[in-house]
Design an enzyme around this catalytic site. Sequence first.
Site, PDB file in Angstrom:
ATOM      1  NE  ARG A   5      -3.349   2.421   2.760  1.00  0.00           N
ATOM      2  CZ  ARG A   5      -3.161   3.316   3.735  1.00  0.00           C
ATOM      3  NH1 ARG A   5      -2.316   3.082   4.731  1.00  0.00           N
ATOM      4  NH2 ARG A   5      -3.829   4.440   3.735  1.00  0.00           N
TER       5      ARG A   5
ATOM      6  CG  HIS B 209      -0.995   8.844   3.383  1.00  0.00           C
ATOM      7  ND1 HIS B 209      -1.128   7.491   3.618  1.00  0.00           N
ATOM      8  CD2 HIS B 209      -0.622   9.385   4.558  1.00  0.00           C
ATOM      9  CE1 HIS B 209      -0.845   7.228   4.889  1.00  0.00           C
ATOM     10  NE2 HIS B 209      -0.532   8.367   5.489  1.00  0.00           N
TER      11      HIS B 209
ATOM     12  CD  GLU C  31      -4.774   7.651   9.751  1.00  0.00           C
ATOM     13  OE1 GLU C  31      -4.234   8.716  10.093  1.00  0.00           O
ATOM     14  OE2 GLU C  31      -4.468   6.565  10.248  1.00  0.00           O
TER      15      GLU C  31
ATOM     16  CG  ASN D  68      -4.989   3.390   8.690  1.00  0.00           C
ATOM     17  OD1 ASN D  68      -5.076   2.403   7.959  1.00  0.00           O
ATOM     18  ND2 ASN D  68      -4.559   4.555   8.256  1.00  0.00           N
TER      19      ASN D  68
ATOM     20  CE1 TYR E  60       0.168   2.656  13.504  1.00  0.00           C
ATOM     21  CE2 TYR E  60      -1.810   3.756  12.732  1.00  0.00           C
ATOM     22  CZ  TYR E  60      -0.559   3.231  12.483  1.00  0.00           C
ATOM     23  OH  TYR E  60      -0.041   3.274  11.224  1.00  0.00           O
TER      24      TYR E  60
ATOM     25  CD  GLU F 132      -1.516   3.955   8.054  1.00  0.00           C
ATOM     26  OE1 GLU F 132      -1.241   4.390   9.199  1.00  0.00           O
ATOM     27  OE2 GLU F 132      -1.685   4.677   7.075  1.00  0.00           O
TER      28      GLU F 132
HETATM   29  C1  FCB Z   1      -1.194   7.211  10.693  1.00  0.00           C
HETATM   30  C2  FCB Z   1      -0.770   7.725   9.333  1.00  0.00           C
HETATM   31  C3  FCB Z   1       0.567   7.222   8.877  1.00  0.00           C
HETATM   32  C4  FCB Z   1       1.557   7.124  10.019  1.00  0.00           C
HETATM   33  C5  FCB Z   1       0.967   6.385  11.190  1.00  0.00           C
HETATM   34  C6  FCB Z   1       1.899   6.210  12.340  1.00  0.00           C
HETATM   35  O1  FCB Z   1      -2.064   8.134  11.273  1.00  0.00           O
HETATM   36  O2  FCB Z   1      -1.731   7.373   8.355  1.00  0.00           O
HETATM   37  O3  FCB Z   1       1.006   8.035   7.833  1.00  0.00           O
HETATM   38  O4  FCB Z   1       2.000   8.374  10.340  1.00  0.00           O
HETATM   39  O5  FCB Z   1      -0.186   7.049  11.625  1.00  0.00           O
END
Ligand code: FCB
Length: 447
Positions: A77, A121, A166, A293, A295, A352
């Site tokens: 990607r 992006h 995002e 995405n 985290y 992500e």
């Molecule tokens: C996300 C972004 C990516 C990267 C990660 C850690 O928000 O899409 O570009 O910065 O965080």
Amino acid sequence: MSVCHFPESFLWGAATASYQIEGSPLADGAGPSIWHRFSHTPGTTANGDTGDVACDHYRRWREDVAMMRELGLKAYRFSISWPRVLPEGKGAVNPAGLDFYERLVDALLEAGIQPMVTLYHWDLPGALQDLGGWANREIVNWFGDYAQVVAHRLGDRVPLWTTLNEPWVFTIIGYVLGEHAPGMKDLWAGLKAMHHALLAHGEAVARLRTLLPSAGQIGIVFNLSPNHPASDSEEDKAAAERVQTMNNAAFVEPVLKGRYPALAERVLGYAWPPVHSGDMERIAQPIDFVGVNYYSRGIIKHTEYGYLRARGVANEGAQYTEMGWEVYPDGLYEILQWVHSQAPHLSLYVTENGAAFRDEVHDGWVADTQRREYLHQHFLRAHRAIQSGVPLKGYFIWSLMDNFEWAHGYTKRFGIVYVDYATQERIWKDSALWYQQVIAQNGVEGC
Ligand code: FCB
């Protein structure tokens, strides 16, 4: 313990973004992006870091594709830089910009790696920011035209397309909180940017549909997190609900259901953007998949300040990454279930997931045990989601290699491959070697 196997066609991948890895931002006729301008403005990024060189991928892409092949990636990607293709954002096309991505796509296909293109992006052409950027409604057509130009050139070869990466981050952090380009602090402009970004997504989907072969799949990528109240108090529960609504639902519901959540309009009604008739239908164009995405999660407390009267608090005793994000693998399972419940017919991808830790090279090795463990735990939650019926089709690690982490510059390393910025040497971390095995056996230990 045995191996938890993933479906046969599961797309194991890695992700990057143009401004974060390419370098040479003005090469071959490209125009400056808002991130080029922002990072060159003193005081905006750690150490004044910019994307001028980054991973030098613009010149080293051959070597990088060879590395991906060796890893065994099934998919990659990456994003296309709008100002390389249209230096002024609209009008004259710069063929050299398209040539770069065409060469990259052909090399990926040659290596047996499926390209997933992100059209946006965050590197908006600076010339469009001069006209208001995402806060100007005209951007719906500018983005549609850009999508069309790219699809004309690459549509016959790229199987997976996403419009925006995002939208919450680039509108709220960029226009309301001011920590990302264009560095504005204006709630009214930010909410307009949100609505226009969603409209632009719909417009691009409509344009792509007419240009792509029937096999072409189109989606959008959201940053999504569960938001849990910090306590059982009604105030904290309401605060968590406001965050969940504004950060997740206000972006997901328009796209999937053609409406904004009532609570978002109630909370922010005073600054809500004008919605014209026909807008919601335009936003809710049918798509094929949603990219998630993920985290971390939010633990939310009520406060009297800020546009949502809510703030995130820490979970004492939990593990945190270098970004200050709690390691919370169960959140991935929870958020995949939530998205699936919103659109049971759509395929999902984890577009992500990954972690920044303090990596050091010793005798040519980077023993990034914490990242390996982070990924392992998240893969297990993805596996569990698939077992429970979530149509998860692939998983892209953020990131293939260390890169320019926006306002944090080069101080945060997310790669499974270490980049020595002085020499541009790529050094595989332990997590990359481990990922190579995961892909080869199409699974992880733990079942
Ligand atoms: C996300 C972004 C990516 C990267 C990660 C850690 O928000 O899409 O570009 O910065 O965080």
